[in-house]
Design a protein around this motif. Structure first.
Motif, PDB file in Angstrom:
ATOM      1  N   GLU A 193       0.801  -1.212   0.000  1.00 42.71           N
ATOM      2  CA  GLU A 193       0.000   0.000   0.000  1.00 42.71           C
ATOM      3  C   GLU A 193       0.840   1.271   0.000  1.00 42.71           C
ATOM      4  O   GLU A 193       0.301   2.369  -0.199  1.00 42.71           O
ATOM      5  CB  GLU A 193      -0.940   0.001   1.213  1.00 42.71           C
ATOM      6  CG  GLU A 193      -2.028  -1.075   1.125  1.00 42.71           C
ATOM      7  CD  GLU A 193      -2.876  -1.141   2.376  1.00 42.71           C
ATOM      8  OE1 GLU A 193      -2.411  -0.652   3.433  1.00 42.71           O
ATOM      9  OE2 GLU A 193      -4.006  -1.690   2.312  1.00 42.71           O
ATOM     10  N   SER A 194       2.146   1.142   0.183  1.00 37.71           N
ATOM     11  CA  SER A 194       3.029   2.308   0.166  1.00 37.71           C
ATOM     12  C   SER A 194       3.202   2.872  -1.237  1.00 37.71           C
ATOM     13  O   SER A 194       3.743   3.973  -1.409  1.00 37.71           O
ATOM     14  CB  SER A 194       4.405   1.940   0.733  1.00 37.71           C
ATOM     15  OG  SER A 194       5.096   1.064  -0.151  1.00 37.71           O
ATOM     16  N   SER A 195       2.773   2.124  -2.249  1.00 36.15           N
ATOM     17  CA  SER A 195       2.844   2.555  -3.650  1.00 36.15           C
ATOM     18  C   SER A 195       4.263   2.899  -4.077  1.00 36.15           C
ATOM     19  O   SER A 195       4.504   3.901  -4.762  1.00 36.15           O
ATOM     20  CB  SER A 195       1.927   3.763  -3.876  1.00 36.15           C
ATOM     21  OG  SER A 195       0.589   3.431  -3.594  1.00 36.15           O
ATOM     22  N   PRO A 197       7.439   3.085  -6.283  1.00 32.60           N
ATOM     23  CA  PRO A 197       7.538   3.081  -7.752  1.00 32.60           C
ATOM     24  C   PRO A 197       7.990   1.747  -8.336  1.00 32.60           C
ATOM     25  O   PRO A 197       7.587   1.397  -9.448  1.00 32.60           O
ATOM     26  CB  PRO A 197       8.567   4.182  -8.031  1.00 32.60           C
ATOM     27  CG  PRO A 197       8.440   5.114  -6.865  1.00 32.60           C
ATOM     28  CD  PRO A 197       8.158   4.229  -5.687  1.00 32.60           C
ATOM     29  N   ALA A 200       5.228  -0.607  -9.680  1.00 32.36           N
ATOM     30  CA  ALA A 200       4.297  -0.147 -10.711  1.00 32.36           C
ATOM     31  C   ALA A 200       4.102  -1.174 -11.817  1.00 32.36           C
ATOM     32  O   ALA A 200       3.017  -1.241 -12.426  1.00 32.36           O
ATOM     33  CB  ALA A 200       4.780   1.179 -11.302  1.00 32.36           C
ATOM     34  N   TRP A 232      -5.804  -6.818  -2.916  1.00 31.85           N
ATOM     35  CA  TRP A 232      -4.954  -5.732  -3.421  1.00 31.85           C
ATOM     36  C   TRP A 232      -4.370  -6.115  -4.775  1.00 31.85           C
ATOM     37  O   TRP A 232      -4.331  -5.300  -5.706  1.00 31.85           O
ATOM     38  CB  TRP A 232      -3.842  -5.439  -2.414  1.00 31.85           C
ATOM     39  CG  TRP A 232      -2.973  -4.274  -2.770  1.00 31.85           C
ATOM     40  CD1 TRP A 232      -3.126  -2.972  -2.388  1.00 31.85           C
ATOM     41  CD2 TRP A 232      -1.787  -4.311  -3.609  1.00 31.85           C
ATOM     42  NE1 TRP A 232      -2.130  -2.198  -2.921  1.00 31.85           N
ATOM     43  CE2 TRP A 232      -1.291  -2.988  -3.668  1.00 31.85           C
ATOM     44  CE3 TRP A 232      -1.115  -5.314  -4.282  1.00 31.85           C
ATOM     45  CZ2 TRP A 232      -0.140  -2.647  -4.396  1.00 31.85           C
ATOM     46  CZ3 TRP A 232       0.020  -4.985  -5.013  1.00 31.85           C
ATOM     47  CH2 TRP A 232       0.499  -3.679  -5.063  1.00 31.85           C
ATOM     48  N   ARG A 236      -5.321  -4.826  -9.121  1.00 32.24           N
ATOM     49  CA  ARG A 236      -4.275  -4.294  -9.996  1.00 32.24           C
ATOM     50  C   ARG A 236      -3.849  -5.282 -11.073  1.00 32.24           C
ATOM     51  O   ARG A 236      -2.873  -5.038 -11.782  1.00 32.24           O
ATOM     52  CB  ARG A 236      -3.075  -3.871  -9.143  1.00 32.24           C
ATOM     53  CG  ARG A 236      -3.382  -2.671  -8.260  1.00 32.24           C
ATOM     54  CD  ARG A 236      -2.455  -2.566  -7.064  1.00 32.24           C
ATOM     55  NE  ARG A 236      -2.796  -1.388  -6.256  1.00 32.24           N
ATOM     56  CZ  ARG A 236      -3.792  -1.379  -5.379  1.00 32.24           C
ATOM     57  NH1 ARG A 236      -4.522  -2.472  -5.197  1.00 32.24           N
ATOM     58  NH2 ARG A 236      -4.053  -0.288  -4.689  1.00 32.24           N
TER      59      ARG A 236
END
Length: 261
Positions: A193-195, A197, A200, A232, A236
């Motif tokens: 959840e920290s996203s 990079p 991606a 999650w 995606r």
């Protein structure tokens, strides 16, 4: 005996010499380079260097031109042979490291490992002892890996300090607990959840199911956390791969799961 065995097997492609104990067994890398230079896969318990000239990248005789995968179970402080290995193993793309002790000269170890940073595709970091994490590598260390596609860790409690600094676009993230160990899923979920990079372009997330012997009082909680991680990924389009539970002390089974041997 090892010298005779290697001498009788000039076409050897894979070499595994390991012990289940923490003390392990020692192998002279120079001996391997001399008698089995065409090795593609090496799995070692404890590495020794008998000639100090091997540690000098200018005079080193270590040469493994076809080496693709290297697994070292007991990394000593600094691992001074790593720069010579990196220089003379241009085809190496998979490196698995397992740390047995808590105290390291992390800066020297980082310097050695960073010599692999510009061509490594798969990196596995694990700790031999259940209560210690792997050495606390610096943000600079992680940012040096520019070609990394797969990261394998045995614990999720240092992902939050690692993923934000990776500049590579990971395709696979594998959380593979040590034999007999389990996962709580909290830190894994926070890391996702920290996203960061580097996530991606993530295509696959490998992680274990709820431990089959978890306490009944925690079963509901752990199952709910596991489901949140799965959801999650589904949102995606990331494939979830369930890694099998490895029984305690089955280190060779662990190796087979982590490495393509």
């Amino acid at each position: 005996m090892l010298r005779r065995l290697l001498g009788a097997s000039p076409g050897l492609r894979s070499f595994c010499y390991i012990s289940e104990s923490l003390l392990g067994v020692s192998v002279d890398l120079e001996l391997l380079a001399e008698f089995a230079p065409n090795l593609e896969d090496i799995v070692l318990g404890t590495v020794v260097i008998l000639d100090s000239r091997t540690l000098d990248t200018q005079t080193s005789t270590l040469s493994f031109p076809k080496l693709r995968q290297l697994a070292l179970r007991h990394i000593d402080a600094g691992a001074p042979y790593l720069p010579s290995l990196a220089l003379n193993a241009p085809s190496l793309n998979t490196l698995m490291l397992s740390f047995a002790w808590k105290n390291f000269d992390v800066s020297k170890l980082e310097q050695g490992l960073q010599t692999f940073a510009d061509h490594l595709k798969v990196l596995s970091i694990a700790s031999e002892t259940p209560f210690y994490c792997s050495p606390p590598f610096s943000p600079t260390f992680w940012s040096s890996f520019t070609t990394l596609k797969t990261l394998i860790v045995d614990k999720d409690n240092y992902l939050l300090a690692t993923l934000p600094h990776l500049v590579s676009s990971l395709q696979r993230l594998i959380v593979r607990p040590r034999p007999g160990q389990s996962l709580g899923f909290v830190r894994l979920l926070k890391s996702l959840e920290s996203s960061a990079p580097c996530l991606a372009s993530l295509q696959e997330l490998h992680f274990p199911p709820v431990h089959p012997e978890c306490a009944p009082a925690r079963l509901g909680e752990l199952t709910e956390r596991h489901l949140r991680v799965t959801d999650w990924c589904a949102e995606r389009g990331i494939q979830v791969v369930t890694t099998p539970f490895i029984p305690e002390h089955d280190f060779l089974g662990y190796l087979e799961e982590v490495l393509d041997l």
